[in-house]
Write a protein that holds these residues in place. Structure first.
Motif, mmCIF file in Angstrom:
data_model
loop_
_atom_site.group_PDB
_atom_site.id
_atom_site.type_symbol
_atom_site.label_atom_id
_atom_site.label_comp_id
_atom_site.label_asym_id
_atom_site.label_seq_id
_atom_site.Cartn_x
_atom_site.Cartn_y
_atom_site.Cartn_z
ATOM 1 N N ALA A 56 0.835 -1.197 0.000
ATOM 2 C CA ALA A 56 0.000 0.000 0.000
ATOM 3 C C ALA A 56 0.869 1.245 0.000
ATOM 4 N N ILE A 57 1.935 1.198 0.760
ATOM 5 C CA ILE A 57 2.859 2.344 0.833
ATOM 6 C C ILE A 57 3.456 2.620 -0.540
ATOM 7 N N LEU A 58 3.789 1.514 -1.201
ATOM 8 C CA LEU A 58 4.455 1.682 -2.494
ATOM 9 C C LEU A 58 3.473 2.257 -3.542
ATOM 10 N N SER A 59 2.177 1.774 -3.499
ATOM 11 C CA SER A 59 1.226 2.220 -4.532
ATOM 12 C C SER A 59 0.662 3.608 -4.221
ATOM 13 N N ALA A 60 0.412 3.919 -2.982
ATOM 14 C CA ALA A 60 -0.088 5.243 -2.653
ATOM 15 C C ALA A 60 0.714 5.774 -1.483
ATOM 16 N N ALA A 61 1.148 6.951 -1.669
ATOM 17 C CA ALA A 61 2.015 7.487 -0.621
ATOM 18 C C ALA A 61 1.264 7.574 0.701
ATOM 19 N N GLY A 62 1.862 7.205 1.726
ATOM 20 C CA GLY A 62 1.269 7.226 3.084
ATOM 21 C C GLY A 62 2.396 7.324 4.106
ATOM 22 N N SER A 63 1.980 7.582 5.302
ATOM 23 C CA SER A 63 3.030 7.666 6.351
ATOM 24 C C SER A 63 3.462 6.270 6.779
#
Lengths: 132, 858
Positions: B92-99
């Protein structure tokens, strides 16, 4: 030891014959054979003393030379025993010396006969002794 | 002189057969030092070798452990990245930026960071502040890592600018990667801190080809990234020992890391290792040196306490210093040495004392010998010394020369027999043959002077030694008239005493015999008188007569025995000795005594028993008496054994019974006249008390001995006596006389001798047979009535064994019927004579005639 007791219930006086020679015992026995007393024989000094103590005889005919205890020794024992004061003693011996006769009489024998002796003489002496 | 010189030389140059104790001590010390040196050297070498090996082993262990640690940490990192990559949050981090938040933990790898990386090299999330831009865009490993698990090293981390290694795992398919990037520089010091220990190990990690240095513990900045080939490490050569970055010599070991193939080197400081080894070897050396020192000390003390005192003692013994050994040895010596000195001093004292003593004695002896010689030489009475074995004069004094008339030289050529009248010589020899008392006074003796006259002398003598001769010193004193009278008086007194003793013995004998006779006599006379004066029953008569007969016989036996004893004792019984077969004699004795109802008497005589020389009748009497006693004193019928055997040069005959026995105190008396054992067990047994006394006399007349043993009352007795062996005569002679009557045999022998014929007498046929076997006689005179084997039987055996050639004359008392005579004539007897006066002479003549005819015929 041989005893010849006559029948009846008389109280008999006893005569002891002490000699180591059986032929002499037989001779003395045959000589004094009588119904008035019974005769007891002993073959040596020790047996003689035992017989004397047992029977308290009226008379003892003692051979001087015997084994175990000599006749003189038995004579001394008899004389030393107050219970045998009435016992008379005649010594018979083959010894013929004067000194022997003296020692025999001093020891207190009543009579003294020297072998060979006459049986009649012996008988006289026995009767005399028993009447003492 | 020569002896003294030798003595001096001996003292000056004591013989050296080996090294002195001092030399041995020195040698011992040198050897001890040498051995200690070698030992120290060896210890040092061994310690060094051991230290190096230990250091290498330690390094090897450290390298292995380091490699294992590194591998373990890589595996952990792989697990961590793989787990993280599988987490859906990462995708998920890789596909959409998030903390996001990450933490790094690298174990041995103390420095590093954890990143989530997109395929274009941008870091989406990190354990450290996010770097700007596509920092890993140019990294070789990224394109691989977004598809597959990857471990790569080394690479220059664009974030830290340090040489690093990476462990990456792909997220989804090409979506990105999770990477753990570790800095290699701190790895070396970290390994050294955790594994270096006391050895101060250096750690160095290189690439698989061991060319590029990745990290190292010492001076970490240097050599890292460099080519190892270019360093002093490679240049210092192969093997375990190499130089490190500082040029220090180290001992290296290496091991490969399993996952990456990196090589871990661990190097121990050689100098430090050797220092430890040196310390160890120095301690050993100190111990060795100390030990040697102590030993040297002890040795020197021992040397001082033994060698030096011994040397001083030996000086004393050699006499080159004062004679007091204890003083010379002093107080420093060992106890043994001091004792030795004491002993030596005591020995010396004893020797000195004895020497002095001997000197005095010798002087005394000289003086006393001179005195004695003077006494001997100048003694007023004749004196001499003679040899007791040769009887030769050894020395005579002046008085002897003067008195006897012989010169001193003449005396020394004579024996003491020569100064005695010839008729006195046998008596004199008999006296000297017997053992003489040490001191003796005898006389009077008659001495022969040179002029042929005789003098009577008293002899005083005593045994001594003279010039190694067993000698006797003799003083010969002339018998003066008064002495002679005194002597005669003395002798007559002695005779009177002897007579008195004899007469006393006779008196005792008479008294004893009369006593012994009185008892049987009393019976006989007494019973005779009884029979004569009394009426007795027939039984009594029989009894009395029996006693009389028995006592009469006893009296007869007593008188016979007594007379025999007197005859034998007085030497009146003539013993006629002849060879005899003891076995035949014993058999006859047994036949006489044996009780047919009792236990048979056993005879034990060896087969080849030699003949004895005896008076057959007398010895038969002894055997019969002993056998009869054995029977008499065995009232319970115990067994009796009679036997014979050769003992030394005699024949012993014994009779053993198991009867009443003899008490110990009576054993020595049984052979006395009229002695009878006085014990109730044998009062019925009659005897004269003379039998054994007679036996003793007979045996002693034969030169034999008689004795008895018994274990005491009831234990039986063993009587034994000896008789001499018959001498093996060269031959029997011309004629063998077989005759039991000794008187007639004697007569026959005398007649034969008168006709010039020699003869031998045999008292029984058994002996005659034995004699014939040994030595053939030319003729035989034969009696028929013989004690054992009869004459006829002997004749038959003679003819069987020796043929008909030997003339035989029969002389007998036997009444022969015609048939018996015929038998004898058929056996080839020359004549049959009836014993009677003159027949001995007739028989002898017939024998002589027959022998003469035989001689002519041949």
């Amino acid at each position: 030891m041989r005893t010849r007791t006559p029948p009846g219930l008389q109280v008999l006086r006893t005569v002891v014959i002490a000699d180591d020679e059986s032929s002499m015992r037989l001779l003395v026995h045959a000589t004094i054979e009588s119904d008035d007393y019974r005769v007891v024989e002993a073959a040596d000094g020790a047996e003689a003393w035992a017989m004397v103590q047992q029977h308290k005889p009226a008379l003892v005919l003692l051979d001087v030379q015997m084994p175990e205890r000599s006749g003189l020794e038995v004579l001394r024992l008899i004389k030393a025993d107050p219970g045998l004061a009435a016992t008379r003693v005649i010594l018979l011996t083959a010894k013929a010396q004067e000194t022997d006769i003296e020692s025999g009489l001093i020891a207190g024998a009543d009579f003294y006969l020297t072998k060979p002796f006459s049986p009649l003489d012996l008988l006289t002496r026995v009767e005399e002794a028993l009447q003492l | 002189m020569a002896l003294q010189r030798q003595e001096r030389e001996r003292r000056a140059k004591p013989t050296r057969r080996g090294w002195s104790l001092r030399n041995y001590m020195a040698l011992f010390m040198v050897v001890l030092l040498g051995v200690a040196g070698i030992a120290a050297f060896a210890v040092r070498n061994m310690a060094e070798m051991d230290a190096e090996q230990t250091a290498v082993a330690d390094a090897n262990f450290a390298a292995q452990t380091a490699a294992v640690e590194i591998t373990k940490d890589f595996v952990l990192l792989e697990q961590t990245t793989a787990e993280l990559a599988a987490n859906p949050q990462v995708a998920a981090i890789l596909s959409a930026a998030g903390s996001c938040g990450l933490t790094f933990s690298g174990g041995t790898f103390s420095q590093g960071h954890l990143d989530i990386i997109s395929p274009d090299g941008y870091v989406r999330c990190s354990s450290q502040p996010l770097p700007k831009g596509p920092v890993y865009g140019l990294s070789d490993w990224l394109p691989v890592a977004i598809h597959t698990q990857t471990t790569a090293a080394p690479f220059l981390d664009p974030v830290t600018g340090q040489i690093s290694a990476v462990v990456a795992s792909p997220v989804g398919a090409g979506l990105g990667a999770v990477a753990a990037i570790v800095t290699l520089a701190p790895l070396g010091p970290s390994l050294a801190a955790s594994l270096g220990g006391a050895r101060h190990l250096e750690f160095m990690v290189t690439t698989k080809d061991s060319k590029t240095v990745l990290t190292r513990s010492l001076a970490s900045a240097r050599w890292v990234g460099a080519d190892l080939e270019e360093t002093s490490f490679a240049r210092s050569g192969g093997g375990v020992e190499r130089q490190d970055v500082d040029g220090t010599a180290r001992l290296y070991a290496h091991f490969a890391v399993a996952s990456t193939g990196w090589i871990v080197f661990a190097g121990a400081d050689k100098a430090a290792a050797l220092t430890a080894a040196d310390q160890l070897s120095n301690r050993s050396l100190a111990i060795i040196v100390g030990g040697v020192g102590v030993m040297l000390l002890i040795t020197s003390v021992v040397f001082r306490r033994i060698a030096e005192p011994v040397r001083r003692l030996s000086l004393v013994m050699r006499g080159s210093t004062s004679g007091d050994a204890v003083k010379a040895v002093g107080s420093t010596g060992a106890t043994e040495v001091t004792n030795l000195a004491w002993d030596f001093d005591r020995l010396m004292a004893t020797v000195k004392h004895e020497l002095a003593d001997r000197l005095i004695k010798e002087q005394n002896a000289l003086v006393s010998e001179r005195n004695y010689r003077q006494l001997f030489e100048s003694h007023p009475q004749p004196m001499w010394l003679y040899d007791v074995h040769t009887l030769c004069f050894l020395k005579v004094n002046d008085a002897a020369v003067e008195r006897y008339g012989y010169s001193s030289e003449e005396f020394l050529a004579m024996t003491i027999k020569d100064i005695r009248p010839p008729q006195d010589v046998p008596k004199f020899l008999e006296l000297t043959a017997a053992p003489q008392p040490h001191y003796d006074k005898t006389g009077p003796w008659r001495h022969l002077l040179k002029d042929g006259s005789t003098v009577e002398v008293l002899i005083t003598s005593h045994t001594t030694t003279f010039d190694d001769h067993e000698a006797r010193l003799v003083l010969a004193e002339d018998l003066s008239e008064s002495q002679r009278l005194e002597l005669e008086l003395h002798q007559s007194q002695a005779r009177a005493e002897a007579n008195a003793e004899l007469s006393k013995a006779k008196d005792e004998m008479v008294s004893m015999v009369s006593h012994e006779m009185r008892t049987p006599l009393a019976s006989i006379v007494g019973f005779a008188e009884l029979l004569f004066t009394r009426k007795v029953t027939p039984e009594q008569r029989g009894e009395y007569l029996g006693v009389m007969l028995q006592e009469g016989r006893r009296l007869t036996a007593l008188i016979n025995d007594f007379l025999d004893l007197r005859r034998i004792e007085g030497g009146h019984l003539k013993m006629r000795y002849a060879p005899a077969d003891i076995k035949a004699l014993i058999k006859r004795g047994v036949a006489l005594i044996a009780d047919p109802d009792g236990i048979p008497i056993q005879i034990r005589v060896p087969y080849n028993m030699p003949l004895v020389r005896i008076d057959g009748d007398s010895i038969f009497r002894v055997v019969a008496n002993l056998l009869s006693n054995a029977r008499k004193y065995s009232p319970d019928g115990g067994s009796i054994v009679v036997g014979a055997g050769v003992v030394a040069d005699m024949v012993e005959v014994y009779v053993q019974d198991q009867g009443l026995g003899i008490p110990a105190d009576a054993l020595s008396q049984v052979f006395r006249r009229f002695f009878r054992v006085d014990n109730p067990d044998r009062h019925g047994i009659k005897g004269t008390g003379l039998g054994l006394a007679i036996c003793k006399n007979i045996v002693e007349a034969h030169g034999g001995t008689i004795g008895v043993e018994s274990d005491g009352l009831g234990k039986g007795a063993r009587f034994h006596f000896t008789v001499p062996l018959a001498q093996e005569a060269a031959q029997v002679g011309d004629v063998l006389v077989v005759e039991d009557d000794s008187g007639f045999a004697h007569l026959l022998q005398a007649e034969l001798t008168g006709l010039g014929l020699s003869s031998t007498w045999a008292a029984d046929a058994e002996t005659a047979e034995r004699l014939m076997i040994k030595k053939r006689a030319r003729a035989v005179v034969l009696d028929l009535l013989l004690p054992g084997l009869q004459g006829e039987a002997f004749l038959y055996r003679l003819r069987t064994k020796h043929g008909s050639g030997i003339p035989v004359v029969v002389v007998t008392l036997k009444d022969l019927d015609p048939a018996e005579s015929l038998v004898l004539h058929k056996a080839g007897v020359t004549a049959i004579l009836r014993k009677g006066p003159g027949m001995a002479e007739t028989a002898a003549r017939m024998i002589a005639k027959a022998l003469a005819a035989e001689l002519v015929a041949s």
